[in-house]
Motif scaffolding. Structure first.
Motif, mmCIF file in Angstrom:
data_model
loop_
_atom_site.group_PDB
_atom_site.id
_atom_site.type_symbol
_atom_site.label_atom_id
_atom_site.label_comp_id
_atom_site.label_asym_id
_atom_site.label_seq_id
_atom_site.Cartn_x
_atom_site.Cartn_y
_atom_site.Cartn_z
ATOM 1 N N UNK A 115 40.405 68.148 -13.109
ATOM 2 C CA UNK A 115 39.363 68.243 -14.132
ATOM 3 C C UNK A 115 37.984 68.239 -13.453
ATOM 4 N N UNK A 116 37.818 67.300 -12.526
ATOM 5 C CA UNK A 116 36.554 67.235 -11.775
ATOM 6 C C UNK A 116 36.342 68.513 -10.973
ATOM 7 N N UNK A 117 37.438 69.025 -10.421
ATOM 8 C CA UNK A 117 37.356 70.272 -9.656
ATOM 9 C C UNK A 117 36.892 71.413 -10.570
ATOM 10 N N UNK A 118 37.397 71.417 -11.795
ATOM 11 C CA UNK A 118 36.995 72.433 -12.766
ATOM 12 C C UNK A 118 35.507 72.356 -13.081
ATOM 13 N N UNK A 119 34.992 71.137 -13.211
ATOM 14 C CA UNK A 119 33.560 70.974 -13.484
ATOM 15 C C UNK A 119 32.733 71.451 -12.289
ATOM 16 N N UNK A 120 33.235 71.172 -11.089
ATOM 17 C CA UNK A 120 32.552 71.627 -9.867
ATOM 18 C C UNK A 120 32.499 73.162 -9.855
ATOM 19 N N UNK A 121 33.630 73.773 -10.216
ATOM 20 C CA UNK A 121 33.719 75.236 -10.252
ATOM 21 C C UNK A 121 32.721 75.820 -11.257
ATOM 22 N N UNK A 122 32.605 75.202 -12.412
ATOM 23 C CA UNK A 122 31.680 75.720 -13.424
ATOM 24 C C UNK A 122 30.238 75.638 -12.907
ATOM 25 N N UNK A 123 29.980 74.616 -12.112
ATOM 26 C CA UNK A 123 28.670 74.445 -11.504
ATOM 27 C C UNK A 123 28.403 75.547 -10.471
ATOM 28 N N UNK A 124 29.395 75.755 -9.593
ATOM 29 C CA UNK A 124 29.278 76.800 -8.560
ATOM 30 C C UNK A 124 29.039 78.161 -9.218
ATOM 31 N N UNK A 125 29.761 78.418 -10.299
ATOM 32 C CA UNK A 125 29.693 79.737 -10.950
ATOM 33 C C UNK A 125 28.533 79.839 -11.944
ATOM 34 N N UNK A 126 27.779 78.788 -12.076
ATOM 35 C CA UNK A 126 26.720 78.734 -13.099
ATOM 36 C C UNK A 126 27.289 79.140 -14.456
ATOM 37 N N UNK A 127 28.461 78.625 -14.712
ATOM 38 C CA UNK A 127 29.150 78.761 -16.019
ATOM 39 C C UNK A 127 29.576 80.187 -16.369
ATOM 40 N N UNK A 128 29.671 81.049 -15.380
ATOM 41 C CA UNK A 128 30.045 82.444 -15.690
ATOM 42 C C UNK A 128 30.747 83.082 -14.492
ATOM 43 N N UNK A 129 31.945 83.674 -14.752
ATOM 44 C CA UNK A 129 32.597 84.381 -13.650
ATOM 45 C C UNK A 129 34.098 84.520 -13.831
ATOM 46 N N UNK A 154 37.679 73.995 -17.454
ATOM 47 C CA UNK A 154 37.151 75.361 -17.512
ATOM 48 C C UNK A 154 37.048 75.850 -18.963
ATOM 49 N N UNK A 155 37.949 75.346 -19.799
ATOM 50 C CA UNK A 155 37.990 75.745 -21.210
ATOM 51 C C UNK A 155 36.683 75.481 -21.956
ATOM 52 N N UNK A 156 35.864 74.609 -21.391
ATOM 53 C CA UNK A 156 34.596 74.299 -22.054
ATOM 54 C C UNK A 156 33.543 75.390 -21.812
ATOM 55 N N UNK A 157 33.848 76.325 -20.922
ATOM 56 C CA UNK A 157 32.872 77.364 -20.560
ATOM 57 C C UNK A 157 33.421 78.751 -20.907
ATOM 58 N N UNK A 158 33.032 79.280 -22.076
ATOM 59 C CA UNK A 158 33.635 80.537 -22.549
ATOM 60 C C UNK A 158 33.389 81.728 -21.638
#
Ligand code: FRU
Length: 324
Positions: A115-129, A154-158
């Motif tokens: 879950x934390x990894x997913x949040x890190x990913x959303x940060x890296x991708x600036x919520x898009x990708x 990741x589901x939190x970032x459409x």
């Protein structure tokens, strides 16, 4: 359990790789502090049926405690239940089974980690990708929990789309092959989440062969030492990894408590942290220092063994000379 002069701890590992080697080393080092504890390790190569046989043989040989990292949860539940209900304490290491029939668990919370990894990913991708998931061994709780944790975050970032999911079985070569397929079928890949660092390296190799450039790659384990994730990040082969704590020393601490009827926690959750280029240098310096301490400790143990052997040989010679 009655107190005995010697306890035998059987360790059953599901795989044979750097992560397991690291845990086994920690287990043996920590157990060397306890004169009355003997450790036997059996390792399979992701072979559930063989692991079941290994545990049967540990039960038959009368081990005092079992440490198991179950390759798959459902298939391995009955044999672990059998050990547990026959009175052998069971410590589950890093992977779980389908029931609560175990004495203690030592390892990370794989759901939380991913879950934390997913949040890190959303940060890296600036919520898009566009994201690809390289999954681990089917039927293992590590794979299932990591998947759920990541997808939930990741589901939190459409605007972050999971465009492909493959199974690399936690193995570098399998992941490399699977990733070649993904590259052929998908043009734009921003990031790959590989469920461990060996697979992350496989993804890197496939990317280099396919196009000479790599998407952002995040793995799990972040092991120190040669071939570990920390080195891969430092060399720029992968971009980030979440520490999957090995905790072999904790396993032996809990085993010792159980055998001596001292208090212990059933769930022993070890913590994670991200390693990426922002902190890899510091982490590497620190882990190198730990390695040096471990090396010195192991050397001391060998010297001690040698001098004890010499001492007992001298004693034997002394007694022989008395008899003669
Ligand atoms: C090692 C390993 C690790 C992974 C863990 C999951 O055998 O594949 O790389 O993090 O198991 O249980």
């Amino acid at each position: 359990l009655d107190k005995k002069s010697e306890y035998v701890v059987g360790v059953s590992q599901c795989s044979d790789d750097l992560w397991r080697e690291t845990v086994n080393g920690e287990i043996l080092r920590e157990a060397s502090f306890f004169q009355n504890m003997q450790v036997r390790i059996k390792t399979v190569k992701d072979d559930t049926q063989q692991q079941i046989k290994d545990i049967e043989s540990f039960i038959d040989s009368g081990v005092d405690l079992l440490v198991v990292s179950p390759n798959e949860s459902t298939a391995m539940t009955p044999v672990i239940q059998k050990a547990y209900t026959s009175g052998i304490p069971v410590i589950l290491l890093d992977r779980k089974i389908d029931t609560d029939d175990y004495t203690a668990y030592v390892g990370a919370d794989n759901y939380q980690l991913a879950y934390e990894l997913g949040l890190y990913v959303s940060d890296v991708l600036k919520e898009k990708g566009n994201v690809v998931i390289m999954r681990g061994w089917k039927g293992s709780t590590a794979d299932a929990e990591r998947y759920k944790g990541f997808v939930d975050a990741i589901g939190k970032y459409p605007n972050i789309k999971i465009i492909a999911e493959k199974r690399g079985d936690f193995l570098k070569n399998v992941a490399e092959q699977q990733m070649e397929e993904v590259f052929k079928n998908h043009e734009s890949i921003d990031l790959v989440f590989a469920m461990n660092d060996p697979m992350a390296l496989g993804v890197h190799n496939a990317a280099m062969r396919y196009s000479g450039k790599s998407p952002f790659i995040v793995g799990i384990d972040a092991l120190p030492g040669e071939g570990g994730g920390i080195e891969s990040i430092q060399k720029g082969l992968i971009d980030a990894s979440f520490i999957y704590p090995t905790g072999g020393d904790k396993v032996i601490d809990i085993a010792n408590r159980i055998l001596n009827k001292e208090s212990f926690d059933k769930e022993n959750i070890l913590y994670t942290a991200v390693v990426d280029k922002s902190n890899v240098r510091v982490i590497q310096l620190q882990t190198n220092q730990i390695f040096e301490h471990q090396y010195k400790f192991d050397r001391m143990n060998t010297l001690l063994d040698k001098s004890l052997l010499q001492y007992s040989n001298q004693r034997t010679l002394f007694y022989i000379s008395l008899i003669a």
